[in-house]
Design a protein around this motif. Sequence first.
Motif, short mmCIF file in Angstrom:
data_model
loop_
_atom_site.label_atom_id
_atom_site.label_comp_id
_atom_site.label_asym_id
_atom_site.label_seq_id
_atom_site.Cartn_x
_atom_site.Cartn_y
_atom_site.Cartn_z
N PRO A 194 0.93 -1.31 -0.10
CA PRO A 194 0.07 0.06 -0.09
C PRO A 194 0.85 1.16 0.16
O PRO A 194 1.94 1.18 0.64
N ALA A 252 0.97 5.38 0.34
CA ALA A 252 0.30 6.86 0.69
C ALA A 252 1.17 7.91 0.28
O ALA A 252 2.49 8.01 0.16
N SER A 264 1.62 11.76 0.76
CA SER A 264 1.54 13.04 1.69
C SER A 264 1.58 14.12 1.05
O SER A 264 2.69 14.42 0.20
N GLN A 286 -2.36 11.20 -8.71
CA GLN A 286 -3.07 10.08 -8.60
C GLN A 286 -3.61 9.16 -9.51
O GLN A 286 -3.65 8.05 -9.72
N ILE A 336 -2.90 4.72 -5.50
CA ILE A 336 -2.44 5.20 -4.06
C ILE A 336 -3.34 5.85 -3.34
O ILE A 336 -4.50 6.40 -3.80
N THR A 337 -3.02 6.02 -1.95
CA THR A 337 -3.98 6.92 -1.06
C THR A 337 -3.32 8.23 -0.76
O THR A 337 -2.09 8.17 -0.59
N GLU A 376 -2.69 11.44 1.52
CA GLU A 376 -2.79 11.96 2.61
C GLU A 376 -2.51 13.48 2.92
O GLU A 376 -1.53 13.94 2.96
N ILE A 418 7.15 9.15 5.94
CA ILE A 418 6.21 8.99 4.87
C ILE A 418 6.75 8.16 3.80
O ILE A 418 7.95 8.43 3.47
N GLN A 419 6.26 7.60 2.89
CA GLN A 419 6.64 7.01 1.81
C GLN A 419 7.05 7.90 0.65
O GLN A 419 8.14 7.70 -0.07
N TYR A 463 5.96 12.11 -0.96
CA TYR A 463 5.25 13.32 -0.66
C TYR A 463 5.45 14.38 -1.59
O TYR A 463 6.44 14.38 -2.49
#
Length: 577
Positions: free
Chosen positions: A411, A413, A415, A430, A441-442, A444, A466-467, A469
């Motif tokens: 998964p 995210a 940010s 996205q 992707i989500t 944030e 965070i993954q 950003y």
Amino acid sequence: MLRRFVMITLCAAALALMLAACVATPTPVTVIEKETVVVKETVEVVKEVTKEVTKEVVVTPTPVTMRPQVLRWSIEGINELVSIDPPKASDSQGILAVNMLFAGLVRLDGELRVTPDGATSWTVSPDGLTYTFKLRSGLAFSDGTPATADDVVFSLTRALNPATGGWTGPFYLSNIVGSDDVTSGASSTLTGVKAVDASTVEIKIKQPSAFFLKQLTFAGGFIVPEAKVTANPANWTDSPIGTGPFKLKEWKHNQALILEPNPYYWNGPIQVTELQMPFFQDSETAFQLYRTGGLDIMGSQQNGVPAARLAEVSDLPDFRAASSFAVRYIGFNNMLPPFDNVKVRQAFARAIDKQALATKVLGGSVRPSDRILPGGLPGSELPIKGLTFDAAAAKQLLADAGFANGKGLPPIAFSYGVEGDNERVVTFLQEQWKQNLGVQITLEPLELATFSERLNTTYQHPEQGIQMYFSIWGADYPDPQNFISQQLRTDVGNNNGHWSNAAFDKLVDEADVIVGNDSKRMTLYNQAEQLAVDEVGWLPLFNPTLNVLMRPYVSGFVFTGQGITVPDWSAVRGKTQ
């Protein structure tokens, strides 16, 4: 100092209806200074005797305007300032405010050249390692207290001290001899900075630097009052004094800064009698207030006219635009999967149609970019081969990484800080990754302060970070070193994503110490930038444009890639009341 306006009725019949506004002149401050001198007395032999001599220094405030002028300039993207303490200001909004209240030894002029500020002159030793600054005669803080060489020594030391809680000092003053001992807490003395006398400061650096003076123009090098700070270290900024053009009249927390002229500013008198700087989280709110007459200036370096509003204002005489020395980019946490795999980063890079982002999403208000250096910055004239949009190549790269059509990816995210057009940008990205890679992707969204804290965590504890950003970097000083070495060298403090490349480090280490040969220095930075682009140390998206609304009666501002620059505050004019 509060300005008091007294209306005087003139009795002469011909002038019966005329009023004159008179401003009370601040009282000169007399300061007793003591200095030690060596004199020779003739007795039986000639001998040297040390004596203490007392002298009076009168610091006289500059005269001020006879009619009040107000300037209303919005600060967008925040609801409150993090700090107005120079080394602790952590974002572009705080830096803007700090520049109103404080100043350093040198500053940038309207053409972004280093020019005198608190120092009237300086010399550099033949080996390029010792800078000697002569302070301006009569240099004073906004309460009339003289600003001395001791204040400069204190300020630079404090900016490096970890107890201060700032980041700009450890970054931009790290070349000063003894800085490592101060930042590590091993010493409270910055051995490379010395007050030769009350008006002379000597700074020794570790290695030659073509950009050291530029670094001193940034907030970490600004002068703060030693006596006031040490007397109240926790709360001295409640009533700060600096050597900048203004002083604090009122800080309406979560609302605005209200400033008034520093009567002791060396380059006065300041004609703007009140500078109002209200805060707006949303640029649209500031835009609406400007449109209804509530602001004189709307916009700054990284925030300005919303992209959706450009079409309706671009033909107005109020509209000003300039290419910005800033890059909007995507950062990846190289210490976490899947972005520890260079092919995954490259796949995400090549899956984005940056031209569509610039034109369809942002209305042509930005310039798409495949490189880290913004256009117009020294070094940007040298070409870079970017990772251009190619959906088929992007899919193949992801398959080569072992994640065909996104299968097997953890998964993810994405940010970002909530401000301006960020939501529109990340929503487009996205969709691009879903359409061109098959990856979901989500998003944030985070408040700016929280986003900044999460980036710090990503640097300090990447496994908890965070993954990926969406962020921005704007020039703190106009030199490629600020974008290349200061961002992507292994373990440097701004390298939140922990990208590392030994060949890159070698190139920037060599470039950073070259003085007097900008051609060679720029070539080395260019080679390093190419490596960072190839391996997606950053994924650059676009260069913002400085889009500002300014009333026709406002004057004295210069628009550069560095943002809104004020070469001479005494020439600035607001709205006459």
